[in-house]
Design a protein around this motif. Sequence first.
Motif, PDB file in Angstrom:
ATOM      1  N   PHE A   1       0.910  -1.087  -0.022  1.00  0.00           N
ATOM      2  CA  PHE A   1       0.089  -0.003  -0.040  1.00  0.00           C
ATOM      3  C   PHE A   1       1.074   1.430   0.050  1.00  0.00           C
ATOM      4  N   PRO A   2       0.798   2.038  -1.072  1.00  0.00           N
ATOM      5  CA  PRO A   2       1.808   3.223  -1.147  1.00  0.00           C
ATOM      6  C   PRO A   2       1.741   4.245  -0.112  1.00  0.00           C
ATOM      7  N   ASN A   3       0.479   4.374   0.520  1.00  0.00           N
ATOM      8  CA  ASN A   3       0.123   5.474   1.619  1.00  0.00           C
ATOM      9  C   ASN A   3       0.220   4.857   3.094  1.00  0.00           C
ATOM     10  N   ARG A   4       0.544   3.623   3.074  1.00  0.00           N
ATOM     11  CA  ARG A   4       1.050   3.110   4.354  1.00  0.00           C
ATOM     12  C   ARG A   4       2.510   3.035   4.693  1.00  0.00           C
ATOM     13  N   THR A   5       3.004   3.205   5.676  1.00  0.00           N
ATOM     14  CA  THR A   5       4.470   2.833   6.097  1.00  0.00           C
ATOM     15  C   THR A   5       4.539   1.331   6.021  1.00  0.00           C
ATOM     16  N   ILE A   6       6.149   0.971   6.083  1.00  0.00           N
ATOM     17  CA  ILE A   6       6.371  -0.496   5.991  1.00  0.00           C
ATOM     18  C   ILE A   6       5.813  -1.253   6.990  1.00  0.00           C
ATOM     19  N   ALA A   7       6.180  -0.610   8.110  1.00  0.00           N
ATOM     20  CA  ALA A   7       5.360  -1.309   9.341  1.00  0.00           C
ATOM     21  C   ALA A   7       3.907  -1.710   9.195  1.00  0.00           C
ATOM     22  N   GLU A   8       3.254  -0.617   8.737  1.00  0.00           N
ATOM     23  CA  GLU A   8       1.593  -0.644   8.507  1.00  0.00           C
ATOM     24  C   GLU A   8       1.422  -1.752   7.587  1.00  0.00           C
ATOM     25  N   ASN A   9       2.176  -1.701   6.291  1.00  0.00           N
ATOM     26  CA  ASN A   9       1.993  -2.868   5.348  1.00  0.00           C
ATOM     27  C   ASN A   9       2.441  -4.126   5.947  1.00  0.00           C
ATOM     28  N   VAL A  10       3.477  -4.380   6.687  1.00  0.00           N
ATOM     29  CA  VAL A  10       3.644  -5.771   7.161  1.00  0.00           C
ATOM     30  C   VAL A  10       2.640  -6.252   8.213  1.00  0.00           C
ATOM     31  N   GLU A  11       2.040  -5.483   8.900  1.00  0.00           N
ATOM     32  CA  GLU A  11       1.146  -5.731   9.935  1.00  0.00           C
ATOM     33  C   GLU A  11      -0.383  -5.893   9.462  1.00  0.00           C
ATOM     34  N   TYR A  12      -0.407  -5.749   8.122  1.00  0.00           N
ATOM     35  CA  TYR A  12      -1.812  -5.491   7.491  1.00  0.00           C
ATOM     36  C   TYR A  12      -2.625  -6.771   7.658  1.00  0.00           C
ATOM     37  N   GLY A  13      -1.878  -8.104   7.548  1.00  0.00           N
ATOM     38  CA  GLY A  13      -2.632  -9.350   7.677  1.00  0.00           C
ATOM     39  C   GLY A  13      -3.304  -9.482   9.225  1.00  0.00           C
ATOM     40  N   LEU A  14      -2.364  -9.097   9.997  1.00  0.00           N
ATOM     41  CA  LEU A  14      -2.808  -9.193  11.311  1.00  0.00           C
ATOM     42  C   LEU A  14      -4.022  -8.212  11.812  1.00  0.00           C
ATOM     43  N   GLU A  15      -3.733  -7.351  11.071  1.00  0.00           N
ATOM     44  CA  GLU A  15      -4.988  -6.061  11.419  1.00  0.00           C
ATOM     45  C   GLU A  15      -6.334  -6.868  10.680  1.00  0.00           C
ATOM     46  N   VAL A  16      -6.400  -7.340   9.640  1.00  0.00           N
ATOM     47  CA  VAL A  16      -7.526  -8.019   9.034  1.00  0.00           C
ATOM     48  C   VAL A  16      -8.089  -9.167   9.989  1.00  0.00           C
ATOM     49  N   GLN A  17      -6.842  -9.917  10.881  1.00  0.00           N
ATOM     50  CA  GLN A  17      -7.578 -10.932  11.666  1.00  0.00           C
ATOM     51  C   GLN A  17      -7.970 -10.463  13.016  1.00  0.00           C
ATOM     52  N   GLY A  18      -8.006  -9.083  13.100  1.00  0.00           N
ATOM     53  CA  GLY A  18      -8.438  -8.513  14.525  1.00  0.00           C
ATOM     54  C   GLY A  18      -7.406  -8.511  15.489  1.00  0.00           C
ATOM     55  N   VAL A  19      -6.004  -8.649  15.448  1.00  0.00           N
ATOM     56  CA  VAL A  19      -5.055  -8.738  16.279  1.00  0.00           C
ATOM     57  C   VAL A  19      -4.842  -7.377  17.018  1.00  0.00           C
ATOM     58  N   ALA A  20      -4.761  -7.107  18.373  1.00  0.00           N
ATOM     59  CA  ALA A  20      -4.556  -5.920  18.819  1.00  0.00           C
ATOM     60  C   ALA A  20      -3.387  -4.988  18.331  1.00  0.00           C
ATOM     61  N   PRO A  21      -3.662  -3.658  18.449  1.00  0.00           N
ATOM     62  CA  PRO A  21      -2.577  -2.774  17.829  1.00  0.00           C
ATOM     63  C   PRO A  21      -1.142  -2.846  18.020  1.00  0.00           C
ATOM     64  N   ALA A  22      -1.042  -3.061  19.590  1.00  0.00           N
ATOM     65  CA  ALA A  22       0.480  -3.250  20.124  1.00  0.00           C
ATOM     66  C   ALA A  22       1.087  -4.398  19.783  1.00  0.00           C
ATOM     67  N   GLU A  23       0.219  -5.556  19.790  1.00  0.00           N
ATOM     68  CA  GLU A  23       0.622  -7.043  19.297  1.00  0.00           C
ATOM     69  C   GLU A  23       1.031  -7.088  17.853  1.00  0.00           C
ATOM     70  N   ARG A  24       0.261  -6.561  16.839  1.00  0.00           N
ATOM     71  CA  ARG A  24       0.693  -6.660  15.595  1.00  0.00           C
ATOM     72  C   ARG A  24       1.821  -5.742  15.290  1.00  0.00           C
ATOM     73  N   ARG A  25       2.094  -4.896  15.958  1.00  0.00           N
ATOM     74  CA  ARG A  25       2.969  -3.816  15.474  1.00  0.00           C
ATOM     75  C   ARG A  25       4.513  -4.443  16.030  1.00  0.00           C
ATOM     76  N   ARG A  26       4.215  -5.152  17.326  1.00  0.00           N
ATOM     77  CA  ARG A  26       5.612  -6.000  17.862  1.00  0.00           C
ATOM     78  C   ARG A  26       5.963  -7.046  16.972  1.00  0.00           C
ATOM     79  N   ARG A  27       4.853  -7.954  16.311  1.00  0.00           N
ATOM     80  CA  ARG A  27       5.076  -8.898  15.486  1.00  0.00           C
ATOM     81  C   ARG A  27       5.664  -8.242  13.880  1.00  0.00           C
ATOM     82  N   ALA A  28       5.123  -7.151  13.599  1.00  0.00           N
ATOM     83  CA  ALA A  28       5.712  -6.549  12.416  1.00  0.00           C
ATOM     84  C   ALA A  28       7.111  -6.237  12.341  1.00  0.00           C
TER      85      ALA A  28
END
Length: 433
Positions: free
Chosen positions: A119-146
């Motif tokens: 996604f051109p308008n998302r940062t690399i971290a936001e792109n990497v955590e996108y799949g976890l976002e879809v799964q409903g993972v909490a923001p702090a946890e998905r950022r850590r895993r990203a």
Amino acid sequence: MPAERIRVEGVIKLFGERAHEGLDLLRKGAGKDAIRERSGAVLGLDNVSFTVEEGEILVVMGLSGSGKSTMLRCLNRLVEPTAGSIRVDGVEVTTLGSKALREFRRQTFGMVFQHFALFPNRTIAENVEYGLEVQGVAPAERRRRALESIELVGLRGWDAKLPSQLSGGMQQRAGLARALCVDADILLMDEAFSALDPLIRREMQDELVSLQRNLRKTVVFVSHDLDEAIHLGGRIVLMRDGAIVQAGSAEEILLAPADDYVRRFAEHIDVSSVLTLGRLVDETPPLLPESLHAEDAWPLVETRAPDEVLVVTCDRHMPVGRVSRDRLGAPGARGRRLDALMDGGIARARSTDVLRTVLPLLAREPLGIAVVDEHNRFLGLLTRERVLHALARTRPGDGEWNGSTPAPGAFPSSHSTRSATTVSTGLPLTFPA
């Protein structure tokens, strides 16, 4: 023994509104052209079957239009197979309903495409955590895993950048990190590195091999490049016109091509980067046990042996040195054992080593290199003569060699041999007839 992760059996894919009519024609023996003429359906996959084991990199390859990408997409039903069975971890994927299929995809597969699809308008971290976002993972946890996945692929410090601020190779690393972030055990990679420059492409191949070795991911990798398939290692499934024409290791495809298509596909490959030493060894080189005395060894080497002969231990038959004919026949040699007359130090290499890695060593070893197995047992001698014949794809004393004789195993012997004698150690001494 590794567990089986994927089993594909008799998968058929026909494109077009009359696909099932085309399926009937295929089952009655009609060919690709006849099916298209009579039903309008296009045959994409023709009874494809293979398995993938846990922790394996399987490379599905072929020229454009061979069906390799279609097969990859059938694994997670991005392309719906017309017939056949696809079992992943024992689950029949072809029978899953839409909701169950979506959940199964999220839990099982990570995908990396040729085009980075960031996604051109998302940062690399936001792109990497996108799949976890879809799964409903909490923001702090998905950022850590990203961030963990970003570090795994060598992009630490780039997590706040936009894709446009990264090079092509770095963007592909981000795509790989996104697939790793969802912690899917199976990675499906479709021409993932083909858009990259050659040097970056090789770096990404190395990165994937390293990640697979450390994380033990199961990878199905689509490619049209045999050099890439060889570098990634593992088995190769070679396709043509929707069907598998040969499956096996790179060595098997190079040494025993199934047909002219496979032979042409492999003819420009660097043999030294594929062949392992175990296939090239002379299994019956001249050998002398270290306990033998010079006067007993001399009749054996006087006229038959090469100028130098390997000296081996009596217990494990492991090369420990070499002795020359001149030294055995010298006036002061009588009464002395070979271990006192030999020049010590024989270079060794593993049977699983690729030929290219030992060429500099072989250049310094006129007699050859002792090849050993994983238990450090002596298997035979790798000589310059045998290497030159392998590089030229010829057989010693014969014409062109394409690997079909013998079947995959030891490289054919460069000379006939006979047992010369057996000393008290029980070790057979073999010399050229």
